[in-house]
Design a protein around this motif. Structure first.
Motif, PDB file in Angstrom:
ATOM      1  N   THR A 165       0.851  -1.185   0.000  1.00 60.94           N
ATOM      2  CA  THR A 165       0.000   0.000   0.000  1.00 60.94           C
ATOM      3  C   THR A 165       0.889   1.238   0.000  1.00 60.94           C
ATOM      4  OG1 THR A 165      -1.763  -1.139   1.209  1.00 60.94           O
ATOM      5  CG2 THR A 165      -1.792   1.267   1.230  1.00 60.94           C
ATOM      6  N   HIS A 217       1.113   5.637  -0.556  1.00 61.67           N
ATOM      7  CA  HIS A 217       0.359   6.893  -0.572  1.00 61.67           C
ATOM      8  C   HIS A 217       1.331   8.054  -0.759  1.00 61.67           C
ATOM      9  CE1 HIS A 217       1.448   8.080   3.604  1.00 61.67           C
ATOM     10  NE2 HIS A 217       1.504   6.773   3.785  1.00 61.67           N
ATOM     11  N   THR A 267      -3.992   7.142  -2.261  1.00 58.42           N
ATOM     12  CA  THR A 267      -3.539   5.859  -1.735  1.00 58.42           C
ATOM     13  C   THR A 267      -3.835   4.786  -2.761  1.00 58.42           C
ATOM     14  OG1 THR A 267      -3.958   6.510   0.561  1.00 58.42           O
ATOM     15  CG2 THR A 267      -3.806   4.155   0.110  1.00 58.42           C
ATOM     16  N   LYS A 291      -3.088   0.429  -3.766  1.00 63.43           N
ATOM     17  CA  LYS A 291      -2.606  -0.890  -3.362  1.00 63.43           C
ATOM     18  C   LYS A 291      -2.107  -1.609  -4.599  1.00 63.43           C
ATOM     19  CE  LYS A 291      -4.558  -2.996  -0.002  1.00 63.43           C
ATOM     20  NZ  LYS A 291      -5.476  -3.754   0.885  1.00 63.43           N
ATOM     21  N   TRP A 324       6.315   8.862  -3.201  1.00 63.72           N
ATOM     22  CA  TRP A 324       5.419   7.906  -2.563  1.00 63.72           C
ATOM     23  C   TRP A 324       6.101   7.292  -1.343  1.00 63.72           C
ATOM     24  CZ3 TRP A 324       0.422   6.896  -4.285  1.00 63.72           C
ATOM     25  CH2 TRP A 324       0.079   7.452  -5.528  1.00 63.72           C
ATOM     26  N   ALA A 349       3.084   1.952   3.625  1.00 61.24           N
ATOM     27  CA  ALA A 349       2.283   1.980   4.851  1.00 61.24           C
ATOM     28  C   ALA A 349       3.218   2.027   6.053  1.00 61.24           C
ATOM     29  CB  ALA A 349       1.388   0.747   4.923  1.00 61.24           C
TER      30      ALA A 349
END
Length: 291
Positions: A199, A201, A206, A208, A257, A260
């Motif tokens: 994942t 973001h 966000t 996956k 980016w 998670a």
């Protein structure tokens, strides 16, 4: 507990030789103190004090009761003092299960600092990636990354650490550098254990991404080592790869980016913890996120 408190009040009254003197010393209204002692006499069925307008004296039963009360109250005070000392300077063997790479990189300096603060604690550490059985194995606490597998255990959060994507320059020269998260589907992505998705973001969006790898690993150190050997892209905490970044063996991929965040937690089998364990967990909560 109330009976012990009443015994302590009785001792104070005898020492002060008056209700008023004792009341002033302990910060209790004189009338309240007098009622408590009267209630104690009624409970015991004994008259403990001779009261006059000028002074109080002990009855024969009161003298016997005072000597016993004083011994009990003194022992209780000593026990409280010893407990307070244990809480401020805990001792004993602290048995902990710790993840290898995370401990060496993040926790080692904190453990050294904690050991200096509490010289009475002896450390028995088992560095392993497996989820130990805290109920049946002799551990006070386990430090783990991610959520505990057993929902019956007590997990206390320690820190939340960001992760980023990294790869070696030679891997990127050979395989091409991804321009967007979707490009990772065409790359060798080295995930921990059997992770098949990442994942990502960028502060706004966000996404996956499904990942694939020829390697199934449970070692952070091995994943990082393979990345430096041009075997693929990894998602990792920055401090773990700091030396590889500084030396040029790895560099950021998709720098806008991030992955998670990783949660570190202290896991115990019970909420009733000895002082050594309480202090260790509290110390990590206060300092781990700042490392």
């Amino acid at each position: 507990m109330k009976f012990l408190n009443d015994m302590a009040l009785f001792v104070e009254v005898v020492k002060a030789k008056s209700f008023r003197g004792a009341a002033d010393a302990i910060g209790m209204p004189n009338s309240t103190l007098s009622r408590r002692i009267s209630a104690l006499e009624k409970t015991l069925g004994l008259r403990l004090l001779h009261r006059t307008t000028r002074k109080i004296t002990l009855t024969e039963a009161g003298q016997i009761y005072y000597e016993r009360c004083k011994r009990i109250v003194d022992e209780a005070k000593l026990a409280q003092e010893q407990l307070s000392e244990m809480l401020t300077q805990p001792s004993g063997v602290l048995r902990a299960s710790l993840p290898v790479d995370f401990t060496v990189t993040y926790m080692a300096p904190l453990i050294a600092e904690f050991a200096k603060l509490y010289p009475g604690i002896v450390f028995d550490f088992d560095l392993t990636s497996r989820w130990v059985d805290l109920v049946n194995e002799p551990f006070d606490v386990a430090i783990r990354i991610g959520k505990p597998e057993n929902s019956q255990l007590i997990a206390r959060p320690l820190a939340v650490l960001p992760t980023y994507l990294y790869a070696s320059p030679r891997y990127l020269d050979r395989s091409g550098e991804p321009a967007k998260p979707a490009d990772l589907a065409n790359h060798e992505c080295l995930g921990i254990m059997k992770a098949d998705t990442w994942t990502l973001h960028n502060g706004t969006n966000t996404t996956k991404i499904s990942i694939g790898s020829r390697f199934t690993l449970n070692s952070v150190g091995m994943i990082c080592r393979l990345a430096t050997l041009d075997m693929g892209i990894i998602m990792m905490m920055e401090k773990i790869v700091a030396d590889d970044i500084a030396s040029g063996r790895l560099r950021r991929v998709l720098p806008q980016w991030r992955g998670a965040p990783v949660s570190a937690c202290a896991i115990t089998a019970t909420r009733l913890l000895p002082a050594k364990t309480q202090h260790f967990i509290k110390f990590l909560q206060e300092h781990l996120g700042k490392v």
